[in-house]
Scaffold this active site. Structure first.
Site, PDB file in Angstrom:
ATOM      1  N   ASP A   1       0.847  -1.189   0.000  1.00 58.23           N
ATOM      2  CA  ASP A   1       0.000   0.000   0.000  1.00 58.23           C
ATOM      3  C   ASP A   1       0.881   1.237   0.000  1.00 58.23           C
ATOM      4  O   ASP A   1       1.743   1.391   0.861  1.00 58.23           O
ATOM      5  CB  ASP A   1      -0.921  -0.004   1.225  1.00 58.23           C
TER       6      ASP A   1
ATOM      7  N   TYR B   1       1.179   5.650  -0.412  1.00 60.21           N
ATOM      8  CA  TYR B   1       0.656   6.807   0.331  1.00 60.21           C
ATOM      9  C   TYR B   1       0.906   8.010  -0.567  1.00 60.21           C
ATOM     10  O   TYR B   1       1.609   8.927  -0.210  1.00 60.21           O
ATOM     11  CB  TYR B   1       1.455   6.889   1.646  1.00 60.21           C
TER      12      TYR B   1
ATOM     13  N   HIS C   1      -4.065  13.927   0.533  1.00 69.13           N
ATOM     14  CA  HIS C   1      -4.295  13.049   1.680  1.00 69.13           C
ATOM     15  C   HIS C   1      -3.140  13.149   2.690  1.00 69.13           C
ATOM     16  O   HIS C   1      -3.364  13.332   3.888  1.00 69.13           O
ATOM     17  CB  HIS C   1      -4.455  11.598   1.209  1.00 69.13           C
TER      18      HIS C   1
ATOM     19  N   ARG D   1       0.208  16.161  13.064  1.00 71.25           N
ATOM     20  CA  ARG D   1       1.512  16.687  13.444  1.00 71.25           C
ATOM     21  C   ARG D   1       1.550  18.198  13.422  1.00 71.25           C
ATOM     22  O   ARG D   1       1.311  18.845  14.433  1.00 71.25           O
ATOM     23  CB  ARG D   1       2.612  16.095  12.554  1.00 71.25           C
TER      24      ARG D   1
ATOM     25  N   ASP E   1      -9.310   0.204   1.478  1.00 70.55           N
ATOM     26  CA  ASP E   1      -8.356  -0.198   2.514  1.00 70.55           C
ATOM     27  C   ASP E   1      -8.929   0.183   3.881  1.00 70.55           C
ATOM     28  O   ASP E   1      -8.545   1.183   4.480  1.00 70.55           O
ATOM     29  CB  ASP E   1      -7.023   0.504   2.248  1.00 70.55           C
TER      30      ASP E   1
ATOM     31  N   TYR F   1       1.161   2.671  15.492  1.00 73.74           N
ATOM     32  CA  TYR F   1       1.914   2.836  14.238  1.00 73.74           C
ATOM     33  C   TYR F   1       3.363   3.298  14.399  1.00 73.74           C
ATOM     34  O   TYR F   1       4.140   3.194  13.444  1.00 73.74           O
ATOM     35  CB  TYR F   1       1.164   3.724  13.250  1.00 73.74           C
TER      36      TYR F   1
ATOM     37  N   LYS G   1      -4.822  -2.083   9.765  1.00 73.44           N
ATOM     38  CA  LYS G   1      -5.052  -2.106   8.323  1.00 73.44           C
ATOM     39  C   LYS G   1      -5.207  -3.519   7.760  1.00 73.44           C
ATOM     40  O   LYS G   1      -5.562  -3.655   6.598  1.00 73.44           O
ATOM     41  CB  LYS G   1      -3.860  -1.468   7.612  1.00 73.44           C
TER      42      LYS G   1
ATOM     43  N   THR H   1      -4.859   6.327   0.009  1.00 69.50           N
ATOM     44  CA  THR H   1      -6.102   7.097  -0.055  1.00 69.50           C
ATOM     45  C   THR H   1      -5.991   8.211  -1.086  1.00 69.50           C
ATOM     46  O   THR H   1      -5.015   8.953  -1.088  1.00 69.50           O
ATOM     47  CB  THR H   1      -6.403   7.708   1.332  1.00 69.50           C
TER      48      THR H   1
HETATM   49 MN    MN Z   1      -4.295   2.749   2.693  1.00 64.73          MN
END
Ligand code: MN
Length: 423
Positions: free
Chosen positions: A134, A136, A141, A150, A241, A252, A261, A357
């Site tokens: 997966d 990113y 996103h 953050r 997902d 994480y 996930k 995403t």
């Molecule tokens: Mn994902």
């Protein structure tokens, strides 16, 4: 132009207006007719063209592949035959279904065995997924998530614009559209608590993604260049997902997503070939800073695919909650694949690589509830009067996608999944 993409083509099988599966699409999938073995098929309108029967009748003999591969519960052996075989197969089916070709059209006996109503067959997971990665790769996103969790002024981490960030996911829990699953349980740490607690996930989310399916293998130590990437990509499908945000927040650091996930990811049944998507290629995101040489590419490598997400509460109407587009991706599939293999990591037919995403620049284009409800601070109002910050038990989430140009619509069908209460 690829001949099977000709907008003028029409099929003798009636295809409703706005169908995702006109004769210019011809996506591959795996299905099971009633009381029969799983086999490969091609979607056309509201019907499925049976490739196992077609091979048995001799219609596919010019492909030069063993006809037995079409009577299979996955596309993998066919995919492994390579791009020439995929192209030829799509062309042969296109020729057989063309309105001016009487070969099958006027052969009532053959037609009855070759054509199934899609509503009367079971659509199965199209590929045996060996490995799932997966990414990113949507800048909106990643910026939204970085802003929420953050620092709004440094939303993207320093590596983000230099490489397509990704993680290795779990292949065993990738399921076909229509597979319901139970809300996951796990460890979370409420903000005001000193110790973690165990229980059902409270912040269950979807992630609007698309995945591509690897077509051609590489050997350990080999790399795929951005220029050669297309030879290695069989096609694309819709990918949800599912994500447990509260579990994710606690688990994480430092190695990334784990149990938040891997409990379920849902895919649509039809794999749309890169050939069918060729007319919808568009310019990629302007990348600044310039990526390293192995990530550079030329040509139009993005794709204009409209994407939508709907939430359907039990016994209620669907509510559209997101309208996004695949073209918002910052990193292209070709770059993702070049990066994935630059260290010599080998890939295999049937491997799945998801986009991450896909959010666009505007609030209605955000591809997750995390962003749409902005971490739960802006609940969405549904038509039945209820509100959603995240996904409730017994909600169904549906994703749809299609590309459209010159009166031709190349669609993906849908991926749907219902969340059952935790066990
Ligand atoms: Mn994902």
């Amino acid at each position: 132009m690829i001949p099977a993409n000709d907008p003028k083509l029409k099929s003798w099988i009636p295809v409703p207006a706005n169908s995702d599966f006109p004769i210019q699409n011809l996506p591959f999938g795996v299905f099971r007719p009633k009381d029969a073995l799983p086999r490969m098929g091609v979607a056309i309108g509201e019907h499925v063209f049976d490739l196992a029967v077609a091979a048995d009748m001799g219609y596919l003999r010019d492909l030069g592949v063993n006809p037995i591969i079409f009577l299979n519960d996955s596309l993998n052996p066919f995919i492994a035959c390579g791009r020439d075989a995929w192209r030829k197969a799509r062309q042969v089916v296109s020729d057989l279904l063309r309105e001016d070709n009487p070969e099958v059209r006027d052969n009532e006996k053959h037609r009855a065995k070759l054509i199934h109503k899609m509503s009367e067959v079971e659509l199965l997971l199209p590929v045996k997924v060996g490995d799932y990665t997966d990414f990113y790769s949507s800048i909106d996103h990643a910026t939204n998530v970085g802003t929420m969790f953050r620092d709004p002024t440094n939303a993207l981490l320093p590596n983000w614009k230099h490489l397509p960030v990704g993680y290795h996911g779990r292949a065993s829990s990738i399921v076909i559209s229509g597979t319901d699953f139970h809300r996951p349980k796990g460890q979370t740490k409420p903000a005001d608590a000193e110790k973690p607690v165990f229980g059902p996930c409270k912040l269950l989310d979807f992630e609007l993604e698309m995945a591509f399916v690897i077509g051609k293998e590489t050997k350990l130590g080999e790399s795929v260049s951005t220029a050669n990437a297309e030879e290695h990509i069989f096609g694309m499908l819709l990918f949800n997902d599912w994500s447990a945000r509260d579990i994710q927040t606690w688990e994480y650091v430092p190695l990334g997503p784990f149990l938040a996930k891997n409990f379920c990811s849902s895919v649509s049944p039809w794999v749309v070939t890169m050939d069918a998507l060729e007319p919808f290629r568009c310019e990629g995101y302007k990348q600044d800073p310039e990526p390293l040489p192995y990530l550079k590419y030329s040509g139009n490598k993005n794709i204009d695919i409209k994407l939508e997400v709907f939430i359907q509460p039990p016994n209620a109407a669907e509510n559209k909650v997101c309208s996004s587009n695949y073209k918002y991706m910052y990193w292209t599939m070709e770059q993702q694949l070049a990066h994935h293999t630059v260290n010599g990591c080998n890939i295999k037919p049937g491997d799945m690589m998801a986009s991450g995403t896909i959010s666009g620049p505007t609030p209605e284009s955000y591809g997750s509830m995390l962003e749409l409800s902005w971490k739960g601070t802006k609940p969405l109002k549904l038509a039945d009067g209820s509100e959603r910050k995240f996904i409730n038990d017994n909600d169904t989430v549906i994703m749809r996608g299609y590309a459209e140009k010159n009166g031709v619509r190349i669609g993906f069908g849908e991926v749907r999944g219902k969340v059952l209460p935790a066990t």
